[in-house]
Design a protein around this motif. Structure first.
Motif, PDB file in Angstrom:
ATOM      1  N   ASP A  14       7.350  60.496 -32.637  1.00 38.05           N
ATOM      2  CA  ASP A  14       8.264  61.149 -31.693  1.00 38.05           C
ATOM      3  C   ASP A  14       8.217  60.406 -30.362  1.00 38.05           C
ATOM      4  N   PHE A  15       9.309  59.748 -30.029  1.00 39.78           N
ATOM      5  CA  PHE A  15       9.402  59.003 -28.770  1.00 39.78           C
ATOM      6  C   PHE A  15      10.272  59.731 -27.749  1.00 39.78           C
ATOM      7  N   SER A  16      10.467  61.041 -27.910  1.00 36.33           N
ATOM      8  CA  SER A  16      11.409  61.769 -27.063  1.00 36.33           C
ATOM      9  C   SER A  16      10.998  61.785 -25.594  1.00 36.33           C
ATOM     10  N   PHE A  17       9.700  61.675 -25.288  1.00 39.82           N
ATOM     11  CA  PHE A  17       9.314  61.678 -23.874  1.00 39.82           C
ATOM     12  C   PHE A  17       9.402  60.288 -23.242  1.00 39.82           C
ATOM     13  N   ALA A  18       9.824  59.295 -24.006  1.00 41.39           N
ATOM     14  CA  ALA A  18       9.912  57.931 -23.485  1.00 41.39           C
ATOM     15  C   ALA A  18      11.339  57.393 -23.504  1.00 41.39           C
ATOM     16  N   THR A  19      12.321  58.272 -23.404  1.00 42.46           N
ATOM     17  CA  THR A  19      13.711  57.828 -23.515  1.00 42.46           C
ATOM     18  C   THR A  19      14.171  57.004 -22.323  1.00 42.46           C
ATOM     19  N   GLU A  20      13.460  57.067 -21.189  1.00 45.62           N
ATOM     20  CA  GLU A  20      13.826  56.243 -20.029  1.00 45.62           C
ATOM     21  C   GLU A  20      13.084  54.919 -19.996  1.00 45.62           C
ATOM     22  N   LEU A  21      12.371  54.621 -21.064  1.00 49.17           N
ATOM     23  CA  LEU A  21      11.715  53.320 -21.191  1.00 49.17           C
ATOM     24  C   LEU A  21      12.519  52.436 -22.131  1.00 49.17           C
ATOM     25  N   ARG A  22      12.339  51.146 -21.988  1.00 50.33           N
ATOM     26  CA  ARG A  22      13.035  50.191 -22.843  1.00 50.33           C
ATOM     27  C   ARG A  22      12.198  49.933 -24.094  1.00 50.33           C
ATOM     28  N   ILE A  23      12.377  50.803 -25.052  1.00 48.50           N
ATOM     29  CA  ILE A  23      11.613  50.726 -26.296  1.00 48.50           C
ATOM     30  C   ILE A  23      12.530  50.187 -27.377  1.00 48.50           C
ATOM     31  N   ASP A  24      12.091  49.138 -28.036  1.00 48.32           N
ATOM     32  CA  ASP A  24      12.890  48.508 -29.087  1.00 48.32           C
ATOM     33  C   ASP A  24      12.255  48.825 -30.429  1.00 48.32           C
ATOM     34  N   LEU A  25      12.827  49.788 -31.125  1.00 50.92           N
ATOM     35  CA  LEU A  25      12.268  50.243 -32.390  1.00 50.92           C
ATOM     36  C   LEU A  25      13.013  49.635 -33.567  1.00 50.92           C
TER      37      LEU A  25
END
Length: 455
Positions: free
Chosen positions: A315-326
């Motif tokens: 769950d990456f919902s708390f990191a939506t303002e980060l540039r995460i490349d999944l």
């Protein structure tokens, strides 16, 4: 612009991997804070305290943590003993969390609800790497950090009953009637299952251990019945390496399951893709069909209890303002995905990996432990320890150590993976198993191939 050296590294999660990260950061002299949503270390582990590992203590502790604990008089448990979840907390996690070098830096009841760059949203690029992370907690307090090590795992985000990855029709409404993976069938939850018909959905070790526990319960409690529903066309892969496994307890798990099936102690339903669930006259009715959507293949299984052992996801919902490349399939980093793809690999063929494979476009953010694997199953706890050793070395600027990633793990006896990820495993006091750690369900031990791989 460089970040102030006084800013801490924020470690999210005080399970085994999160506390290992804290020990590694302390050893390197880097300031840190550990943010744990629970009321103590290993909050998720305590939810399955009845579970016994099928890998011994020698695979279950981190080297930096041991170096920190040994001068205090801490006695390392016998290397070949098999701990339970309760053992892991009492004999390792709690002493580690209470160590004077770590305890002042751990905050409990600190649930993270958001991570961003201070003053920047995801779109802003200029000077981004020189701006601290802002970590917001549930009580709306905030702190700044130079880096974030996210060890929150997947334990609290299980996959749904629905075979297509969406909740089965009716599943949300009946959430309170469905049992999550690894109930304490022979202990605290005995009264829920004794004398009743239970449907277990899933084909991983967590399902296997629940089935074995139910079979043991049935010997003492008349009327206890078992149905096992799998998406696969055969139960054979669930038996694992059996006698070829270097971890005898894990091999015995598959062997006992094989005997249970051969003895007809459970009704086995294969090729069952759950699509709906509803309640009727106090019983649960789960409808499934063969792959491909052919409604003519539908059948409904009725039971008093339904155990959903269908795996977990990140769950990456708390990191939506980060540039995460999944990776679009596994939801790991793109570089890690081909190394852990369950269509091609099992734990036996996943190579050692570290900071280079865990790096996102957002410099300084690392998901580690089970969360790093996204939806891929069979994560190794020892791999998580090596991940955080590599990441903390990189944060300290020691890139030689960061990239010298090594693991030596026992063979599983089988390395062929099912195309559909299945849950990682657990066990019961009577049947050795994998473990749930931190906020994750993790496999401890496993690794090199014996040549019986998918081709």
């Amino acid at each position: 612009m460089s970040l102030p050296a006084s800013l801490p590294v924020a470690v999210i999660g005080a399970g085994p991997v999160g506390l290992a990260a804290a020990a590694q950061l302390h050893e390197r002299g880097l300031p840190f804070v550990v943010l744990e949503a629970g009321d103590g270390p290993g909050a998720a582990v305590r939810e399955w305290s009845h579970v016994r590992f099928f890998s011994p203590w020698r695979f279950s502790t981190d080297a930096a943590a041991r170096r920190l604990l040994e001068p205090t008089g801490w006695q390392e448990p016998p290397a070949e003993d098999l701990p339970t979840g309760a053992d892991l907390v009492a004999r390792y996690l709690r002493p580690l969390a209470e160590h004077p070098a770590l305890a002042p830096h751990i905050r409990y009841g600190a649930r993270v609800t958001g991570i961003a760059r201070e003053g920047l949203d995801r779109v802003r690029t200029a000077d981004r790497d020189g701006v601290p992370f802002l970590v917001r907690l549930e009580d709306e307090s905030e702190l700044l950090a130079r880096a974030v090590i996210d060890a929150t795992g997947t334990w609290f985000t299980p996959n749904p009953l629905g075979a297509n990855g969406l909740p089965a029709r009716g599943e949300r409404a009946l959430a309170g009637r469905l049992d999550p993976a690894m109930p304490d069938v022979l202990g605290a939850d005995r009264g829920l299952f004794a004398g009743r018909h239970t449907l277990v959905v899933g084909a991983g070790h967590s399902a296997a251990n629940t089935l074995l526990s139910l079979a043991e319960l049935a010997q003492a409690e008349p009327g206890t019945r078992i149905t096992w529903a799998l998406r696969r066309d055969s139960a054979d892969k669930a038996f694992g390496g059996e006698t070829a496994d270097e971890l005898p307890a894990r091999g015995e798990l598959g062997h006992e399951l094989h005997r249970l099936v051969d003895a007809g102690q459970a009704e086995v339903v294969t090729g069952f893709h759950a699509v709906a669930v509803h309640e009727q006259d106090g019983r649960l009715l789960v409808t499934g069909r063969a792959p491909g959507g052919d409604t003519s293949t539908e059948r409904t299984l009725a039971a008093d209890r339904v155990v959903v052992a269908t795996g977990f996801r990140a769950d990456f919902s708390f990191a939506t303002e980060l540039r995460i490349d999944l990776d679009p399939i596994l939801e790991s980093t793109r570089d890690l995905a081909p190394l852990i793809d369950p269509n091609e690999h099992s734990c036996g063929t996943v190579p050692p990996h570290g900071v280079d494979q865990l790096t996102h476009p957002e410099t300084g953010y690392y998901a580690v432990g089970m969360k790093s694997y996204g939806r891929a199953p069979t994560f190794l706890l020892a791999t998580g320890y090596e991940q955080v050793r590599s990441v903390t070395a990189a944060l300290a600027g020691d890139w030689g150590e960061a990239r010298d990633v090594q693991l030596d793990l026992p063979e599983t006896g089988v390395c062929c993976a099912d195309p559909i990820p299945e849950p990682v495993s657990l066990g019961t006091p009577s049947h050795a198993a994998v473990i749930a750690v931190g906020t994750n369900l993790l496999t401890v031990g496993a690794a090199r191939t014996d040549g019986r791989c998918c081709g």
